[in-house]
Motif scaffolding. Structure first.
Motif, PDB file in Angstrom:
ATOM      1  N   HIS A 120       0.869  -1.161  -0.018  1.00 27.78           N
ATOM      2  CA  HIS A 120      -0.084   0.060   0.120  1.00 27.78           C
ATOM      3  C   HIS A 120       0.933   1.424  -0.041  1.00 27.78           C
ATOM      4  CE1 HIS A 120      -3.676   2.199   2.136  1.00 27.78           C
ATOM      5  NE2 HIS A 120      -3.185   2.765   1.119  1.00 27.78           N
ATOM      6  N   PHE A 121       0.982   1.787  -1.267  1.00 27.43           N
ATOM      7  CA  PHE A 121       1.846   2.940  -1.257  1.00 27.43           C
ATOM      8  C   PHE A 121       1.038   4.368  -0.715  1.00 27.43           C
ATOM      9  CE2 PHE A 121       3.848   0.120  -3.924  1.00 27.43           C
ATOM     10  CZ  PHE A 121       5.424   0.505  -3.764  1.00 27.43           C
ATOM     11  N   ILE A 122       1.564   5.389  -0.401  1.00 25.69           N
ATOM     12  CA  ILE A 122       0.801   6.549  -0.103  1.00 25.69           C
ATOM     13  C   ILE A 122       1.088   7.505  -1.041  1.00 25.69           C
ATOM     14  CG2 ILE A 122       0.436   6.291   2.288  1.00 25.69           C
ATOM     15  CD1 ILE A 122       3.067   7.691   3.048  1.00 25.69           C
ATOM     16  N   MET A 123       0.039   8.149  -1.740  1.00 23.26           N
ATOM     17  CA  MET A 123      -0.096   9.206  -2.881  1.00 23.26           C
ATOM     18  C   MET A 123      -1.042  10.233  -2.305  1.00 23.26           C
ATOM     19  SD  MET A 123       2.362   8.699  -4.923  1.00 23.26           S
ATOM     20  CE  MET A 123       2.310   9.368  -6.552  1.00 23.26           C
ATOM     21  N   PRO A 124      -0.797  11.487  -2.856  1.00 28.29           N
ATOM     22  CA  PRO A 124      -1.652  12.545  -2.411  1.00 28.29           C
ATOM     23  C   PRO A 124      -3.025  12.508  -2.777  1.00 28.29           C
ATOM     24  CG  PRO A 124      -0.370  13.336  -4.125  1.00 28.29           C
ATOM     25  CD  PRO A 124       0.259  11.971  -3.808  1.00 28.29           C
ATOM     26  N   TYR A 125      -3.957  12.874  -2.077  1.00 23.93           N
ATOM     27  CA  TYR A 125      -5.461  13.012  -2.646  1.00 23.93           C
ATOM     28  C   TYR A 125      -5.707  13.636  -3.876  1.00 23.93           C
ATOM     29  CZ  TYR A 125      -8.142  11.450   1.621  1.00 23.93           C
ATOM     30  OH  TYR A 125      -8.635  10.782   2.671  1.00 23.93           O
ATOM     31  N   ASN A 126      -6.499  13.301  -4.710  1.00 26.91           N
ATOM     32  CA  ASN A 126      -6.942  13.861  -5.971  1.00 26.91           C
ATOM     33  C   ASN A 126      -8.597  14.273  -5.748  1.00 26.91           C
ATOM     34  OD1 ASN A 126      -8.136  11.386  -6.009  1.00 26.91           O
ATOM     35  ND2 ASN A 126      -7.432  10.903  -7.931  1.00 26.91           N
ATOM     36  N   ILE A 127      -8.984  14.005  -4.562  1.00 30.08           N
ATOM     37  CA  ILE A 127     -10.413  14.393  -4.147  1.00 30.08           C
ATOM     38  C   ILE A 127     -10.442  14.847  -2.508  1.00 30.08           C
ATOM     39  CG2 ILE A 127     -11.074  12.123  -3.306  1.00 30.08           C
ATOM     40  CD1 ILE A 127     -13.668  12.493  -4.647  1.00 30.08           C
ATOM     41  N   HIS A 128     -11.207  15.526  -2.287  1.00 26.51           N
ATOM     42  CA  HIS A 128     -11.415  15.685  -0.810  1.00 26.51           C
ATOM     43  C   HIS A 128     -10.512  17.193  -0.644  1.00 26.51           C
ATOM     44  CE1 HIS A 128     -11.644  14.146   3.666  1.00 26.51           C
ATOM     45  NE2 HIS A 128     -12.597  15.334   3.368  1.00 26.51           N
ATOM     46  N   PHE A 129      -9.184  17.153  -0.625  1.00 30.74           N
ATOM     47  CA  PHE A 129      -8.501  18.428  -0.331  1.00 30.74           C
ATOM     48  C   PHE A 129      -7.065  18.070  -0.921  1.00 30.74           C
ATOM     49  CE2 PHE A 129      -8.017  16.052   3.706  1.00 30.74           C
ATOM     50  CZ  PHE A 129      -6.511  16.204   3.911  1.00 30.74           C
ATOM     51  N   ARG A 130      -6.613  19.043  -1.302  1.00 32.24           N
ATOM     52  CA  ARG A 130      -5.105  19.099  -1.938  1.00 32.24           C
ATOM     53  C   ARG A 130      -4.054  18.993  -0.949  1.00 32.24           C
ATOM     54  NH1 ARG A 130      -0.760  21.401  -4.832  1.00 32.24           N
ATOM     55  NH2 ARG A 130      -0.761  20.684  -6.958  1.00 32.24           N
ATOM     56  N   ASN A 134       5.148  19.970   0.270  1.00 33.90           N
ATOM     57  CA  ASN A 134       6.142  19.383   1.145  1.00 33.90           C
ATOM     58  C   ASN A 134       5.880  18.122   1.828  1.00 33.90           C
ATOM     59  OD1 ASN A 134       7.961  21.583   1.084  1.00 33.90           O
ATOM     60  ND2 ASN A 134       6.456  22.923   2.134  1.00 33.90           N
ATOM     61  N   LEU A 135       4.584  17.962   2.233  1.00 32.23           N
ATOM     62  CA  LEU A 135       4.230  16.547   2.671  1.00 32.23           C
ATOM     63  C   LEU A 135       4.294  15.510   1.637  1.00 32.23           C
ATOM     64  CD1 LEU A 135       2.981  14.570   4.728  1.00 32.23           C
ATOM     65  CD2 LEU A 135       0.792  15.625   4.049  1.00 32.23           C
ATOM     66  N   VAL A 136       3.794  15.988   0.252  1.00 31.83           N
ATOM     67  CA  VAL A 136       3.876  15.000  -0.832  1.00 31.83           C
ATOM     68  C   VAL A 136       5.392  14.586  -1.127  1.00 31.83           C
ATOM     69  CG1 VAL A 136       3.311  14.618  -3.143  1.00 31.83           C
ATOM     70  CG2 VAL A 136       1.906  16.087  -1.965  1.00 31.83           C
ATOM     71  N   LYS A 137       6.218  15.397  -1.109  1.00 33.28           N
ATOM     72  CA  LYS A 137       7.817  15.070  -1.234  1.00 33.28           C
ATOM     73  C   LYS A 137       8.226  13.992  -0.223  1.00 33.28           C
ATOM     74  CE  LYS A 137      12.353  15.584  -1.588  1.00 33.28           C
ATOM     75  NZ  LYS A 137      13.082  15.606  -2.791  1.00 33.28           N
ATOM     76  N   GLU A 258       8.851  18.356 -10.168  1.00 31.77           N
ATOM     77  CA  GLU A 258       8.884  19.711  -9.492  1.00 31.77           C
ATOM     78  C   GLU A 258       8.916  19.368  -7.943  1.00 31.77           C
ATOM     79  OE1 GLU A 258       9.980  22.650 -10.538  1.00 31.77           O
ATOM     80  OE2 GLU A 258      10.029  21.692 -12.394  1.00 31.77           O
ATOM     81  N   ILE A 259       8.048  18.518  -7.515  1.00 32.56           N
ATOM     82  CA  ILE A 259       7.901  18.095  -6.142  1.00 32.56           C
ATOM     83  C   ILE A 259       9.178  17.440  -5.559  1.00 32.56           C
ATOM     84  CG2 ILE A 259       6.423  16.834  -4.428  1.00 32.56           C
ATOM     85  CD1 ILE A 259       4.137  17.534  -5.993  1.00 32.56           C
ATOM     86  N   GLU A 260       9.654  16.471  -6.519  1.00 30.51           N
ATOM     87  CA  GLU A 260      10.849  15.679  -6.134  1.00 30.51           C
ATOM     88  C   GLU A 260      12.185  16.552  -5.885  1.00 30.51           C
ATOM     89  OE1 GLU A 260      11.647  13.184  -9.580  1.00 30.51           O
ATOM     90  OE2 GLU A 260      10.069  11.538  -8.749  1.00 30.51           O
ATOM     91  N   GLU A 266      12.938  20.271   7.448  1.00 31.37           N
ATOM     92  CA  GLU A 266      12.580  19.402   8.542  1.00 31.37           C
ATOM     93  C   GLU A 266      11.477  18.446   8.268  1.00 31.37           C
ATOM     94  OE1 GLU A 266      10.017  22.950  10.493  1.00 31.37           O
ATOM     95  OE2 GLU A 266      12.070  22.607  11.098  1.00 31.37           O
ATOM     96  N   PRO A 267      11.425  17.368   8.936  1.00 33.90           N
ATOM     97  CA  PRO A 267      10.329  16.433   8.719  1.00 33.90           C
ATOM     98  C   PRO A 267       9.035  17.070   8.955  1.00 33.90           C
ATOM     99  CG  PRO A 267      11.719  15.544  10.669  1.00 33.90           C
ATOM    100  CD  PRO A 267      12.327  16.954  10.281  1.00 33.90           C
ATOM    101  N   ILE A 268       7.964  16.524   8.220  1.00 38.15           N
ATOM    102  CA  ILE A 268       6.535  17.091   8.110  1.00 38.15           C
ATOM    103  C   ILE A 268       5.775  16.189   9.273  1.00 38.15           C
ATOM    104  CG2 ILE A 268       4.515  17.714   7.004  1.00 38.15           C
ATOM    105  CD1 ILE A 268       6.923  19.086   5.674  1.00 38.15           C
ATOM    106  N   ILE A 269       5.922  15.163   9.149  1.00 38.00           N
ATOM    107  CA  ILE A 269       5.242  14.070   9.785  1.00 38.00           C
ATOM    108  C   ILE A 269       6.036  13.738  11.162  1.00 38.00           C
ATOM    109  CG2 ILE A 269       4.039  11.807  10.306  1.00 38.00           C
ATOM    110  CD1 ILE A 269       2.454  13.737   8.430  1.00 38.00           C
ATOM    111  N   THR A 270       5.643  13.968  12.204  1.00 40.39           N
ATOM    112  CA  THR A 270       6.394  13.665  13.494  1.00 40.39           C
ATOM    113  C   THR A 270       5.665  13.191  14.405  1.00 40.39           C
ATOM    114  OG1 THR A 270       5.802  15.672  14.768  1.00 40.39           O
ATOM    115  CG2 THR A 270       7.699  15.907  13.355  1.00 40.39           C
TER     116      THR A 270
END
Ligand SMILES: Cc1cc2nc3c(=O)[nH]c(=O)nc-3n(C[C@H](O)[C@H](O)[C@H](O)COP(=O)(O)O)c2cc1C
Length: 297
Positions: A120-130, A134-137, A258-260, A266-270
């Motif tokens: 199960h990979f994590i990728m950004p939502y294309n629905i609900h909210f953008r 930085n988090l996507v990176k 571009e995101i790459e 600093e880490p986004i998720i802590t």
């Protein structure tokens, strides 16, 4: 040489991104890899017997397999004892998403295929909210670790299929409404006349040929919609009102190239992350732990 086929469906190209990365990774390990993107309006019959390994990629729609993916694979002939693996992706990792490949798993089992691995990979939502870029990176970095794991486990024949929890399987069934949800929701689709510049990009982007210009040149919708979000995401003027889910509309595609290039300071998720993205703490942890087990520090 091991021949591998990656068959995938992608609405807005997040699954395409994962597939292309995976192809390169597997090729680096000596596999000969072909990719096949499911065309929702023209189902082809594929010959799986030519391959040693078949990977199936799909986004998660409503905690489920997109209906179109289920339909496509029902038409395919699985080869007895052939090795299959699933690589799915979604915007969040709450338990309800876990059992999303249930229908596909059952199909493979019924047709006597051998499903050995699932990721199960994590990728950004294309629905609900953008998602914030930085988090996507950061997520893409975690996906790279998961790809290391996938390639190693596939290559070394280490099976990795987890049992779905009963409660997640239970949630999965009623959510199959998404199989037909798009066809109902599209009846309420509209184009904001003040915003629309009639560029026709939505017509080009629709994989179902569901969008057209009427005699007066106005943008109109037929009623066969997958809710893939390609039209709303790509509209340069954010002019498409997507019916009952309009408040969940996301506009502006993610530019992964571009995101790459983003350098995170600093880490986004802590461990202190609260709210919606809290689910990532556990996901990051699980992926990093497995990575360490297989590759060390
Ligand atoms: C109709 C629809 C339903 C979705 N449902 C879920 C969901 O239940 N859980 C989730 O985490 N993401 C959900 N998503 C987000 C997608 O799984 C995610 O953005 C995915 O990366 C899209 O891949 P694609 O660009 O290859 O289509 C949904 C997206 C759509 C369009």
């Amino acid at each position: 040489m091991n021949k591998c086929l990656l068959v995938f469906y992608s609405g807005t190209n997040n699954t395409t991104y994962i597939t292309n990365k995976l192809k390169t990774r597997l090729e680096n390990e000596g596999y000969e890899v072909e990719t096949y993107r499911i065309n929702p309006i023209k189902f082809e019959k594929l010959d799986f017997s030519q391959y040693d390994l078949v990977g199936i990629g799909h986004p998660i729609y409503g905690f489920n397999l997109p209906g179109i993916v289920h339909k496509f694979f029902k038409k395919q002939t699985f080869i007895k004892d052939q090795r299959y693996f699933i690589y799915k992706n979604s915007g969040e990792t709450y338990g309800a998403n876990d059992a999303s490949s249930l229908a596909l798993r059952r199909l493979i089992k019924r047709r006597k295929g051998n499903l050995t691995n699932e990721y199960h990979f994590i990728m950004p939502y294309n629905i609900h909210f953008r998602f914030d870029e930085n988090l996507v990176k950061e997520m893409l970095g975690i996906d790279e670790l998961l790809m290391d794991i996938l390639v190693k486990e596939i290559k070394d024949n280490i099976p990795n299929v987890k049992k779905y929890k009963f409660v997640n399987r239970l949630i999965n069934h009623p959510m199959r409404l998404t199989y037909i949800g798009g066809n109902i929701n599209v009846l309420f689709y509209k184009v904001d006349k003040k915003r629309c510049i009639n560029c026709g990009l939505c017509i080009q982007k629709c994989q179902m040929n569901n969008i057209y210009r009427d005699k007066r040149g106005k943008i109109k919708f037929h009623s066969r919609c997958l809710m893939c979000m390609n039209c709303t995401l790509n509209c340069p003027k954010d002019a498409i009102k997507m019916g009952l889910f309009n408040s969940w509309r996301v506009n502006k595609p993610y530019n992964f190239k571009e995101i790459e290039k983003i350098e995170l300071k600093e880490p986004i998720i802590t461990e202190n992350t609260k709210g919606f993205f809290k689910c990532y703490i556990k996901t990051y942890e699980q992926i990093k732990t497995r990575h360490k087990e297989l590759f060390g520090e």
